[in-house]
Design an enzyme around this catalytic site. Structure first.
Site, mmCIF file in Angstrom:
data_model
loop_
_atom_site.group_PDB
_atom_site.id
_atom_site.type_symbol
_atom_site.label_atom_id
_atom_site.label_comp_id
_atom_site.label_asym_id
_atom_site.label_seq_id
_atom_site.Cartn_x
_atom_site.Cartn_y
_atom_site.Cartn_z
ATOM 1 C CB SER A 88 -1.108 0.026 1.097
ATOM 2 O OG SER A 88 -2.047 0.828 0.757
ATOM 3 C CG ASP A 109 6.751 5.481 -11.730
ATOM 4 O OD1 ASP A 109 7.271 4.487 -12.104
ATOM 5 O OD2 ASP A 109 5.459 5.540 -11.037
ATOM 6 C CE LYS A 143 -4.735 -2.251 1.319
ATOM 7 N NZ LYS A 143 -5.057 -0.964 0.874
#
Length: 713
Positions: A465, A476, A490
């Protein structure tokens, strides 16, 4: 876990919720509070869940199956005839919930309790006899997918093999038959008594979670006690005496004392002391808590700040009929520092150069939301604590930083976003998409990085999460390197709704609903749902991805992709990855501990693939000897047990005991030794960052040379 906190206004539901619900009889039985909580949950899930299906007969059947699985996951108590007798409930649980009439799940629990009590007698009969360990037969440890037993005799046979396996484990560890019999009588007696010693709230919570988990894995109902414990885990503080408790035999004992807490300051409470009674002040009656569960004892010990709690203690070194000691303690605020962010420095050598790698261990993305909402000064949060540690690291002149998110299951969405802002100056962090397909981009709240140097993030399968949001954003942006294994997967957002806002009262009655309301996506457009975050450099794992992680759930949301958002790269780690991976492989090929870890991973994989375990002593002993020989070849004294008490693991060092059956001093000593042991994966991650520092500095020097050459005429 990823959470928003939602302040709820329930006036719209007031008329439908507060009917005169019937009063139910003896415990455990449904209460009026259960009925109200169930009906409120129906309203909330139907209107606001990310993708809740209608509460109809089809969903009722799923709830029925999940409730049975929650009560009897190993198919060790119910018979097929029990399931058949309750077949009428398969398509009526939806009506029971909608009408707030919850007798049916309690009737099913009654049957379960009857079966458990009957099995206690059968187990005593089996333990009174003897076992033949020369017979070539096997034991099936995982019965979750096998059919329910058709008869009492068939179920008795299941238990015979189960007990025989436990007996054999103790026998291989050198115990005699009499001591084995005593150990197992006590073990099964406690386990079965606990399984039926549930309150009405406990049974209701089990049923509600069977319903919630039928929607998808991360919608849950938290009863009043569970809701309080969850709040404590987010703000990392509570009001109590500063003692960690544990169940042993018929007692709740003091396992550890929190430094500086009331219990430790008193000098009258010791590790191993047994709490047999609790009173709320000097002049109130003492409540006998012998035989109680920890979660029943804890609420009596917690209380208001500066109030008095009196403990009736049977000292650790006293016999059961020994003298008691009464201790009055003033409750105080206890800070759970062992669950907060912590920093340490790993020093490594890289071609003769000393590198200092600052490591921040972050167990969760915590935040004291109540204090923040009430503007109570500087509230407790993960970002605030990490910022402080970074400042300390800068004074120590570290070369690189590693954020250790192993076993970090998530927490606050706000914290995931703000923590990312400590390492990236500005920009988007994560995209949220609700059930209507509407998206919202969460951005770094304030500009200005706390650390702009080399960065790594260490994850494992239990990183979930908020951990995946942070690791995904760092990856990224190209801001740092992600090391470890594929994360949990998740990719959903939950909101926490306090059902006690329905009808405010001094004490919690209705609990809380943790409900999935959205899905999150990385700024690159892909969700972490199901697939998780894949590391740039992979490390070996002892965790079985088939049995742990989002992909292990039978009703997890699918992986998907949306349009990415614009963002500016914050680094060029990608060009370094081939060289970093090469250096990593060369290094671990020479690391004895790392090679041993890989061998253990392979051994565990082989064990997991075995569906049955032999109950023949000669076979099991030969397997143990084989593992022992392998350990000696590696120069390793032993192989730690898997930690799975149900696995029937035959690794060297398996004493056949549960943790609560070992002496407390030995258990604490073993735990201390584990914490002090060399963390192979952490050391290698630090080495990878050391390589990164060297490469970045070499590239920087090369760029300076190139610029100087360009300036010359």
């Amino acid at each position: 876990m990823m959470l928003h906190r939602l302040n709820w206004f329930f006036a719209l539901f007031a008329v439908s919720l507060f009917f005169a619900a019937p009063a139910f009889a003896e415990s455990p039985r449904p209460t009026q509070a259960h009925a109200k909580a169930a009906i409120a949950t129906v309203q909330l899930l139907s209107h606001y869940h990310y993708q809740a299906p209608p509460l109809d007969d089809a969903l009722s059947a799923q709830i029925f199956d999940r409730y049975l699985k929650a009560l009897d996951p190993g198919h060790l108590f119910f018979l097929q005839s029990d399931i058949n007798n309750f077949s009428w409930a398969r398509t009526t649980l939806d009506d029971a919930i909608l009408e707030g009439r919850l007798e049916t799940p309690f009737l099913i629990f009654d049957r379960y309790a009857e079966r458990v009590k009957k099995m206690q007698g059968i187990i005593q009969e089996l333990l009174a006899g003897n076992f033949n360990f020369t017979i070539d037969e096997s034991f099936e440890p995982d019965r979750s997918e096998v059919p329910w037993s058709a008869s009492d005799n068939e179920l008795r046979e299941v238990w015979r093999k189960r007990i025989k396996n436990d007996w054999l484990r103790l026998r291989l560890a050198g115990n005699d038959d009499n001591s084995i019999r005593r150990t197992l009588l006590k073990r099964y007696g406690h386990a079965l008594n606990r399984s039926v010693k549930l309150s009405s709230d406990d049974v209701f919570q089990v049923f509600m979670n069977a319903w919630a988990s039928a929607l998808e894995p991360h919608t849950n109902y938290l009863g009043p006690r569970a809701a309080e414990d969850f709040a404590i885990s987010m703000k990392l503080s509570l009001v109590g005496i500063g003692a960690m408790l544990q169940e042993r035999d018929d007692y709740v004992i003091v396992r550890e004392l929190v430094p500086g807490g009331p219990a430790q300051r008193s000098g009258k409470v010791n590790t191993g002391d047994r709490i047999v009674g609790i009173a709320q002040g000097e002049k109130t009656p003492m409540v006998d808590v012998t035989g109680w569960r920890v979660d029943e004892v804890v609420p009596l010990i917690r209380g208001k700040h500066n109030s008095i709690v009196v403990l009736d203690i049977l000292p650790v070194d006293a016999l059961p009929d020994g003298a008691h000691r009464r201790v009055a303690l003033v409750r105080d605020t206890i800070r759970l520092e062992n669950q907060a962010a912590s920093g340490s420095i790993q020093e490594i050598r890289d071609n003769g150069q000393l590198r200092k790698i600052g490591v921040i261990k972050l167990p969760s993305f915590y935040q004291d939301t109540d204090a923040r909402r009430k503007s109570l000064g500087q509230f407790r949060s993960a970002t605030i604590d990490v910022t402080r540690i970074i400042g300390e690291f800068k004074r120590d002149k570290i070369d690189a930083m590693l954020i250790d998110l192993r076993n970090n299951a998530g927490g606050s969405l706000d914290e995931a976003v703000s923590l990312t802002g400590l390492f990236i100056d500005s920009g988007p962090v994560v995209i949220q998409q609700n059930a209507r397909g509407q998206t919202r981009v969460e951005r770094i709240p304030t500009s200005g990085m706390a650390w702009d140097g080399p960065l790594g993030v260490l994850i494992n399968r239990a990183s979930a999460s908020a951990s995946e949001i942070f690791a995904g954003a760092i990856q990224d942006y190209g801001r740092g390197i992600v090391i470890g294994e594929d994360s949990f997967g998740k990719g959903t957002v939950q909101t926490l709704i306090d059902l006690d806002e329905l009808e405010p009262a001094p004490q919690r009655r209705y609990g809380e609903l943790k409900m999935t309301i959205a899905q999150f996506f990385r700024i690159s457009g892909s969700t972490t749902q199901l697939r998780g975050v894949s590391p740039d450099i992979t490390l070996p794992s002892l965790i079985d991805p088939k049995s742990f992680g989002e992909s292990s759930y039978d009703n997890a949301l699918p992986w998907t992709h949306i349009s990415p958002v614009e963002f500016r790269s914050a680094g060029s780690i990608a060009s370094l990855l081939p060289t970093l991976a090469l250096h990593h492989e060369q290094r671990v090929a020479q690391d004895k501990d790392f090679l041993q870890l890989k061998e253990k991973v392979a051994e565990l994989k082989t064990l997991r693939e075995q569906k049955t375990i032999s109950l023949k002593e000669s076979t099991r002993r030969a397997e143990r000897d084989r593992l022992e020989t392998q350990a000696k070849v590696r120069g390793k004294k032993n192989i730690e047990p898997s930690g799975d008490e149900e696995s029937g693991d035959t690794e060297v060092g398996d004493d056949g005991l549960l943790a609560s059956e070992r002496s407390l001093s030995n258990e604490l000593a073993a735990e201390k030794a584990r914490k002090a042991a060399r963390d192979i994966l952490l050391v290698e991650s630090a080495n990878i960052l050391g390589d990164m520092v060297t490469l970045l500095r070499a590239n920087s020097s090369s760029e300076i040379v190139q610029r100087e050459k360009a300036r010359k005429p």
